[in-house]
Design a protein around this motif. Structure first.
Motif, mmCIF file in Angstrom:
data_model
loop_
_atom_site.group_PDB
_atom_site.id
_atom_site.type_symbol
_atom_site.label_atom_id
_atom_site.label_comp_id
_atom_site.label_asym_id
_atom_site.label_seq_id
_atom_site.Cartn_x
_atom_site.Cartn_y
_atom_site.Cartn_z
ATOM 1 N N GLN A 104 39.984 30.481 33.458
ATOM 2 C CA GLN A 104 40.710 31.107 34.552
ATOM 3 C C GLN A 104 41.114 32.530 34.190
ATOM 4 N N SER A 105 41.554 32.739 32.958
ATOM 5 C CA SER A 105 41.939 34.081 32.513
ATOM 6 C C SER A 105 40.770 35.053 32.618
ATOM 7 N N LEU A 106 39.585 34.601 32.184
ATOM 8 C CA LEU A 106 38.409 35.461 32.239
ATOM 9 C C LEU A 106 38.024 35.779 33.675
ATOM 10 N N ARG A 107 38.104 34.770 34.537
ATOM 11 C CA ARG A 107 37.759 34.980 35.939
ATOM 12 C C ARG A 107 38.721 35.964 36.599
ATOM 13 N N VAL A 108 39.995 35.746 36.407
ATOM 14 C CA VAL A 108 40.993 36.608 37.035
ATOM 15 C C VAL A 108 40.954 38.009 36.418
ATOM 16 N N GLY A 109 40.813 38.080 35.077
ATOM 17 C CA GLY A 109 40.730 39.377 34.432
ATOM 18 C C GLY A 109 39.538 40.179 34.908
ATOM 19 N N GLY A 110 38.395 39.507 35.052
ATOM 20 C CA GLY A 110 37.205 40.177 35.552
ATOM 21 C C GLY A 110 37.386 40.667 36.977
ATOM 22 N N TYR A 111 38.074 39.870 37.773
ATOM 23 C CA TYR A 111 38.339 40.237 39.158
ATOM 24 C C TYR A 111 39.235 41.474 39.231
ATOM 25 N N VAL A 112 40.275 41.504 38.402
ATOM 26 C CA VAL A 112 41.170 42.667 38.371
ATOM 27 C C VAL A 112 40.408 43.912 37.925
ATOM 28 N N LEU A 113 39.611 43.773 36.860
ATOM 29 C CA LEU A 113 38.857 44.915 36.343
ATOM 30 C C LEU A 113 37.883 45.450 37.385
ATOM 31 N N LYS A 114 37.217 44.539 38.089
ATOM 32 C CA LYS A 114 36.268 44.950 39.121
ATOM 33 C C LYS A 114 36.955 45.776 40.195
ATOM 34 N N ASN A 115 38.130 45.351 40.618
ATOM 35 C CA ASN A 115 38.852 46.085 41.645
ATOM 36 C C ASN A 115 39.374 47.419 41.127
ATOM 37 N N LYS A 116 39.796 47.453 39.862
ATOM 38 C CA LYS A 116 40.269 48.710 39.299
ATOM 39 C C LYS A 116 39.130 49.714 39.163
ATOM 40 N N LEU A 117 37.950 49.229 38.745
ATOM 41 C CA LEU A 117 36.792 50.123 38.628
ATOM 42 C C LEU A 117 36.361 50.652 39.986
ATOM 43 N N ALA A 118 36.599 49.835 41.019
ATOM 44 C CA ALA A 118 36.279 50.265 42.383
ATOM 45 C C ALA A 118 37.380 51.154 42.961
ATOM 46 N N ARG A 119 38.397 51.434 42.152
ATOM 47 C CA ARG A 119 39.511 52.292 42.522
ATOM 48 C C ARG A 119 40.291 51.760 43.726
ATOM 49 N N ARG A 120 40.413 50.449 43.792
ATOM 50 C CA ARG A 120 41.249 49.846 44.828
ATOM 51 C C ARG A 120 42.677 49.759 44.296
ATOM 52 N N ASP A 121 43.593 50.344 45.007
ATOM 53 C CA ASP A 121 44.986 50.324 44.574
ATOM 54 C C ASP A 121 45.669 49.006 44.904
ATOM 55 N N ARG A 122 45.244 48.361 45.985
ATOM 56 C CA ARG A 122 45.867 47.106 46.408
ATOM 57 C C ARG A 122 44.799 46.079 46.709
ATOM 58 N N PHE A 123 44.959 44.919 46.107
ATOM 59 C CA PHE A 123 44.009 43.830 46.333
ATOM 60 C C PHE A 123 44.723 42.509 46.073
ATOM 61 N N PRO A 124 44.292 41.442 46.732
ATOM 62 C CA PRO A 124 44.970 40.149 46.595
ATOM 63 C C PRO A 124 44.591 39.462 45.297
ATOM 64 N N LEU A 125 45.548 38.827 44.683
ATOM 65 C CA LEU A 125 45.292 38.077 43.456
ATOM 66 C C LEU A 125 45.429 36.576 43.694
ATOM 67 N N LEU A 126 46.447 36.198 44.433
ATOM 68 C CA LEU A 126 46.654 34.799 44.767
ATOM 69 C C LEU A 126 47.068 34.692 46.232
ATOM 70 N N LEU A 127 46.407 33.821 46.966
ATOM 71 C CA LEU A 127 46.770 33.574 48.354
ATOM 72 C C LEU A 127 47.746 32.417 48.439
ATOM 73 N N GLU A 128 48.889 32.662 49.055
ATOM 74 C CA GLU A 128 49.867 31.611 49.311
ATOM 75 C C GLU A 128 49.523 31.005 50.667
ATOM 76 N N LEU A 129 48.924 29.836 50.652
ATOM 77 C CA LEU A 129 48.447 29.177 51.871
ATOM 78 C C LEU A 129 49.418 28.070 52.271
ATOM 79 N N GLU A 130 49.929 28.145 53.484
ATOM 80 C CA GLU A 130 50.882 27.155 53.984
ATOM 81 C C GLU A 130 50.302 26.486 55.224
ATOM 82 N N PRO A 131 49.596 25.379 55.064
ATOM 83 C CA PRO A 131 48.930 24.731 56.208
ATOM 84 C C PRO A 131 49.869 23.913 57.083
ATOM 85 N N LEU A 132 51.145 23.835 56.704
ATOM 86 C CA LEU A 132 52.176 23.151 57.498
ATOM 87 C C LEU A 132 53.539 23.549 56.959
ATOM 88 N N PHE A 133 54.567 23.318 57.767
ATOM 89 C CA PHE A 133 55.932 23.595 57.327
ATOM 90 C C PHE A 133 56.738 22.321 57.097
#
Length: 359
Positions: A7-36
Motif C-alpha cells: 500500500q505504501s508503494l502504491r500510494v507513494g507512487g501515486y503521490v509522486l506521479k501527481n507531483k511530477l505532473a505538477r498537480r497542486d491538489r489531488f485526492p488521496l483518500l475518498l470518504e464514501l458515505e453510502p448511507l447515514f
C-alpha cells in the motif's frame, strides 16, 4: 509501523506521479458515505442527525462506483452511519477490490457476524473497527452496554477467517494517557489487530455531547504522555509518523482538505468535513470551484477551531509540498509549530488514519 509495504508503494507512487505532473491538489483518500443510518446513537457523533426520510436512503452501488472512478483516489474509506446496514455493501466492496482500490470499511462491528460471509479476505480490504476504549469506556462512548464485547468477538472472528483488521480509537477529554495506553496495549498485544488508528474526536456541532472534545493543549499533552517510553514505536499504527508528530505538537502542516474529498447521498461535500458549506454535483466542480485558500490557515474564521482534524494521510502530501517548496529559490514554506490555542476538532477518519468513525 506505518501502512503495509504494498500500500505504501502504491500510494507513494501515486503521490509522486501527481507531483511530477505538477498537480497542486489531488485526492488521496475518498470518504464514501453510502448511507447515514446507524444501529447506534453515540453521544459524540454528528452524522446521524438527519431527517427520517434521509436516514432511510441507500446509495446505489453503481452511483458509488461512479464517484470512485470520477475521483480517482487510490484509497476508499466507507463510512456512514453504519455501512453494514447497506443491503449491497458486500457487492460494493467486491467491486472496489476488483478496481484495485484499498478499501477500509468503518464499522462498530455489531453486524459483522451476520454479514461476514459477503466478504472475502484481500490485501486490498480491511475492516476498520471502532474501539474507543476498554469495556466500560467504549460502551459509555457508544451509549450501549455490551458493544465492546461484540466488537472484540467480531474482531477475533475476522482474524480467524484471514481478514486484515484495523481499529479506530477516538479520544475525548474524559480520557487520560493511561486509558489510551491501556486500550492500545490491549488491541496491539492481546487482540493482535493488524494496525491501529487514533485521533481526538471531531467537534461536530450537531453531536448531542458538546462537553468532551479536546482542546489544543489537552490534545498535545495527552499524546505526548501516552506516546512516551517507547510506546509510539511499539504500537502498530496505521499512521504516518508525521501525523503522530502532529498529534504531539512537534510539527504543524497546512490544511489539505482537498486530499480527502467526501461523497455521500447529498453529493460532493464542500470542505471542510465539519462545516455545512453545501455540496457540488461533480468532483471537478468541487475541485475547481472551491476557494481552498480560505480554509486551514486561510481567511475562514471557522478554521480557527481546527487543530487535528487533518488525516494521517494528508500529512505526507503537506510534507512533500513543503519539501518541494523549500528547494525553490526564495521559498520559505516549511512546517511551522502552531501557536493556536483554540478548541480542537480531530481526525476521526482515516482511513487509514483517516477512516471515518461510526457510532
Amino acid at each position: 509501523m506505518g501502512m503495509p509495504l504494498r500500500q505504501s508503494l502504491r500510494v507513494g507512487g501515486y503521490v509522486l506521479k501527481n507531483k511530477l505532473a505538477r498537480r497542486d491538489r489531488f485526492p488521496l483518500l475518498l470518504e464514501l458515505e453510502p448511507l447515514f443510518a446507524c444501529n447506534l446513537a453515540c453521544a459524540g457523533c454528528g452524522k446521524i442527525q438527519h431527517p427520517a426520510d434521509v436516514l432511510k436512503q441507500r446509495m446505489p452501488v453503481e452511483q458509488a462506483l461512479a464517484a470512485v472512478r470520477e475521483c480517482g483516489a487510490p484509497m476508499v474509506s466507507i463510512a456512514g452511519g453504519e455501512p453494514l446496514m447497506h443491503p449491497k455493501i458486500g457487492e460494493l466492496v467486491g467491486e472496489l477490490v476488483r478496481m484495485r482500490r484499498y478499501v477500509f470499511l468503518c464499522t462498530n462491528a455489531a453486524l459483522i457476524p451476520r454479514k461476514i460471509d459477503r466478504f472475502e479476505p484481500s490485501p486490498y480490504f480491511a475492516w476498520a473497527v471502532h474501539i474507543d476504549g476498554l469495556r466500560e469506556r467504549h460502551d459509555a462512548s457508544v451509549c450501549k452496554d455490551g458493544v465492546f464485547d461484540e466488537a472484540v468477538a467480531a474482531i477475533r472472528m475476522c482474524k480467524e477467517r484471514g481478514f486484515r483488521v484495523t481499529t479506530n480509537t477516538t479520544v475525548f477529554n474524559t480520557d487520560t494517557p493511561q486509558t489510551v495506553i491501556e486500550v492500545l496495549n490491549y488491541l496491539n498485544d492481546d487482540l493482535g489487530v493488524d494496525q491501529m488508528m487514533i485521533s481526538p474526536a471531531y467537534a461536530y456541532e450537531k453531536a448531542p455531547d458538546q462537553e468532551h472534545f479536546l482542546g489544543v493543549q489537552e490534545t498535545r499533552s495527552l499524546f505526548q504522555k501516552a506516546f512516551a517510553n517507547g510506546n509510539r514505536k511499539r504500537w502498530r499504527f496505521n499512521h504516518s509518523p508525521l501525523f503522530l508528530d502532529f498529534l504531539e505538537g512537534k510539527v504543524d502542516f497546512p490544511c489539505t482538505a482537498w486530499a480527502i474529498p467526501s461523497y455521500s447521498l447529498k453529493g460532493w461535500q464542500r470542505p471542510c468535513y465539519l462545516m455545512d458549506d453545501g455540496y457540488a454535483e461533480t468532483y471537478r466542480e468541487l475541485l475547481e470551484d472551491t476557494d481552498w485558500d480560505a480554509y486551514g490557515r486561510g481567511r475562514d474564521p471557522r478554521c480557527a477551531n481546527c487543530m487535528a482534524r487533518r488525516s494521517s494521510m494528508t500529512a505526507p502530501i503537506a510534507a512533500v509540498r513543503a519539501s518541494a517548496s523549500s528547494t525553490r529559490p526564495g521559498s520559505s514554506e516549511t512546517p511551522k509549530h502552531s501557536s493556536r490555542e483554540t478548541p480542537s476538532a480531530a481526525t476521526a477518519r482515516g482511513a487509514p488514519g483517516a477512516s471515518g468513525t461510526t457510532g
